[in-house]
Design an enzyme around this catalytic site. Sequence first.
Site, PDB file in Angstrom:
ATOM      1  N   ARG A 124       0.793  -1.229   0.000  1.00 26.46           N
ATOM      2  CA  ARG A 124       0.000   0.000   0.000  1.00 26.46           C
ATOM      3  C   ARG A 124       0.822   1.274   0.000  1.00 26.46           C
ATOM      4  O   ARG A 124       0.538   2.209  -0.755  1.00 26.46           O
ATOM      5  CB  ARG A 124      -0.924   0.055   1.233  1.00 26.46           C
ATOM      6  CG  ARG A 124      -2.237  -0.649   1.046  1.00 26.46           C
ATOM      7  CD  ARG A 124      -2.688  -1.205   2.386  1.00 26.46           C
ATOM      8  NE  ARG A 124      -1.747  -2.239   2.761  1.00 26.46           N
ATOM      9  CZ  ARG A 124      -1.895  -3.517   2.430  1.00 26.46           C
ATOM     10  NH1 ARG A 124      -2.968  -3.920   1.826  1.00 26.46           N
ATOM     11  NH2 ARG A 124      -0.974  -4.418   2.734  1.00 26.46           N
ATOM     12  N   THR A 125       1.808   1.336   0.868  1.00 22.81           N
ATOM     13  CA  THR A 125       2.512   2.616   1.007  1.00 22.81           C
ATOM     14  C   THR A 125       3.215   2.969  -0.298  1.00 22.81           C
ATOM     15  O   THR A 125       3.080   4.078  -0.821  1.00 22.81           O
ATOM     16  CB  THR A 125       3.499   2.565   2.188  1.00 22.81           C
ATOM     17  OG1 THR A 125       2.771   2.197   3.353  1.00 22.81           O
ATOM     18  CG2 THR A 125       4.153   3.919   2.416  1.00 22.81           C
TER      19      THR A 125
ATOM     20  N   LYS B 259      25.654  -3.430  -2.034  1.00 24.97           N
ATOM     21  CA  LYS B 259      27.126  -3.374  -2.187  1.00 24.97           C
ATOM     22  C   LYS B 259      27.774  -2.631  -1.029  1.00 24.97           C
ATOM     23  O   LYS B 259      28.979  -2.404  -1.029  1.00 24.97           O
ATOM     24  CB  LYS B 259      27.479  -2.641  -3.485  1.00 24.97           C
ATOM     25  CG  LYS B 259      26.920  -3.242  -4.751  1.00 24.97           C
ATOM     26  CD  LYS B 259      27.353  -2.350  -5.933  1.00 24.97           C
ATOM     27  CE  LYS B 259      26.751  -2.830  -7.231  1.00 24.97           C
ATOM     28  NZ  LYS B 259      26.994  -1.832  -8.305  1.00 24.97           N
TER      29      LYS B 259
ATOM     30  N   ARG C 213      11.455   3.995   2.882  1.00 29.40           N
ATOM     31  CA  ARG C 213      11.155   3.051   3.973  1.00 29.40           C
ATOM     32  C   ARG C 213      12.427   2.287   4.285  1.00 29.40           C
ATOM     33  O   ARG C 213      13.122   1.834   3.373  1.00 29.40           O
ATOM     34  CB  ARG C 213      10.049   2.089   3.557  1.00 29.40           C
ATOM     35  CG  ARG C 213       9.887   0.923   4.524  1.00 29.40           C
ATOM     36  CD  ARG C 213       8.662   0.110   4.258  1.00 29.40           C
ATOM     37  NE  ARG C 213       7.444   0.840   4.631  1.00 29.40           N
ATOM     38  CZ  ARG C 213       6.221   0.310   4.620  1.00 29.40           C
ATOM     39  NH1 ARG C 213       6.063  -0.946   4.244  1.00 29.40           N
ATOM     40  NH2 ARG C 213       5.172   1.030   4.960  1.00 29.40           N
TER      41      ARG C 213
ATOM     42  N   HIS D  75       5.587   6.075  11.330  1.00 35.03           N
ATOM     43  CA  HIS D  75       5.046   5.916   9.980  1.00 35.03           C
ATOM     44  C   HIS D  75       4.067   7.068   9.728  1.00 35.03           C
ATOM     45  O   HIS D  75       2.852   6.882   9.705  1.00 35.03           O
ATOM     46  CB  HIS D  75       4.348   4.559   9.875  1.00 35.03           C
ATOM     47  CG  HIS D  75       4.014   4.115   8.484  1.00 35.03           C
ATOM     48  ND1 HIS D  75       4.029   4.962   7.382  1.00 35.03           N
ATOM     49  CD2 HIS D  75       3.646   2.891   8.015  1.00 35.03           C
ATOM     50  CE1 HIS D  75       3.678   4.269   6.310  1.00 35.03           C
ATOM     51  NE2 HIS D  75       3.451   3.017   6.668  1.00 35.03           N
TER      52      HIS D  75
HETATM   53  C1  NCD Z   1       2.064  -0.911   8.103  1.00 33.91           C
HETATM   54  C2  NCD Z   1       3.553  -0.726   8.176  1.00 33.91           C
HETATM   55  O1  NCD Z   1       4.274  -0.961   7.204  1.00 33.91           O
HETATM   56  O2  NCD Z   1       3.991  -0.328   9.249  1.00 33.91           O
HETATM   57  N1  NCD Z   1       1.600  -1.093   6.808  1.00 33.91           N
HETATM   58  C3  NCD Z   1       1.353   0.015   6.024  1.00 33.91           C
HETATM   59  O3  NCD Z   1       2.229   0.774   5.717  1.00 33.91           O
HETATM   60  N2  NCD Z   1       0.089   0.229   5.689  1.00 33.91           N
HETATM   61  C4  NCD Z   1       1.533  -1.887   9.066  1.00 33.91           C
HETATM   62  C5  NCD Z   1       2.110  -3.263   9.084  1.00 33.91           C
HETATM   63  O4  NCD Z   1       2.997  -3.613   8.316  1.00 33.91           O
HETATM   64  O5  NCD Z   1       1.630  -4.034   9.905  1.00 33.91           O
END
Ligand code: NCD
Length: 304
Positions: free
Chosen positions: A51-52, A80, A101, A129
């Site tokens: 999703r993100t 590397k 991320r 997040h």
């Molecule tokens: C979450 C995350 O990555 O922290 N997912 C997301 O970004 N919607 C929650 C999760 O992974 O449980």
Amino acid sequence: MRHLIDIMDLNVEEIQELIDVANDIIANPDDYAEKCRRKKLATLFFEPSTRTRLSFEAAMYELGGNVLGFSEAQSSSAAKGESVADTIKTVGAYADIIAMRHPKEGAPMVASMRSDVPVINAGDGGHNHPTQTLTDLLTINRVLGHFDNITIGFCGDLKFGRTVHSLMNAMSRYENVKYVLISPDELKIPEYLRYNLLEGHNIEYVETQDLESVMPELDILYMTRVQRERFFNEQDYIRLKDSYILTPEKLENAKKDMAVLHPLPRVNEISTAVDSDPRARYFEQVKNGKFIRMALILKLLEVE
Ligand code: NCD
């Protein structure tokens, strides 16, 4: 130049502005179709995501921009041994804005200190997040119409769940918000949050292991997955993973207008039989994620 590393980097007025823009995008998508023409977003994902990453990419495409990036560390020069700082310098030469991320807490902050373009934290380890929180806030705003005077239950992995940490921080700035923290003992919120946030700001909160007993009080139930990838030991994960499973029976005592949220992915913690309940809002939340990220990209790129 602004970055978004922590949800507290935005004040409540700015959050409201982002929500207003997102609502306007939902109502008038065509007005935004060219706003980021010739701009590029880079998505640097050193950890898995559906999703993100895809909502960031969809957001940039809907603004008329383009997207580049990678979806696993192994396919980048990190494999590397390149430092995050050097990676970010490089990507800044090709992109106007970066969503990153990383499994290490603080990595996006370090990146932002070396970056020539805005950096967005798309999740750093078990820490924060902020763009999921914007998604959650837009959803709460669209469902309830306000943030004040609500009781919000956080259920599941409150220790490693970064979405929980960011949302708790964000909600602390509204009036008369009560937190109900539902988790097994081992997955309670980290001590730094208990002292700095809950006790530091005199927030009203209760802790319990029993979801059903608190269900009738909740306006929002924020379910979370047990974060397997953060455990040191698989046995502990297996013992704790099914601590909470939300079913239609357990929802019988809930308010009729409560909203069930979940950042997703879900594993077992919400039975699919709940999906058809009008209180299940997690797929709506998925949709909102794209619109609020569109609003955020516009803000950080300073597009009118
Ligand atoms: C979450 C995350 O990555 O922290 N997912 C997301 O970004 N919607 C929650 C999760 O992974 O449980």
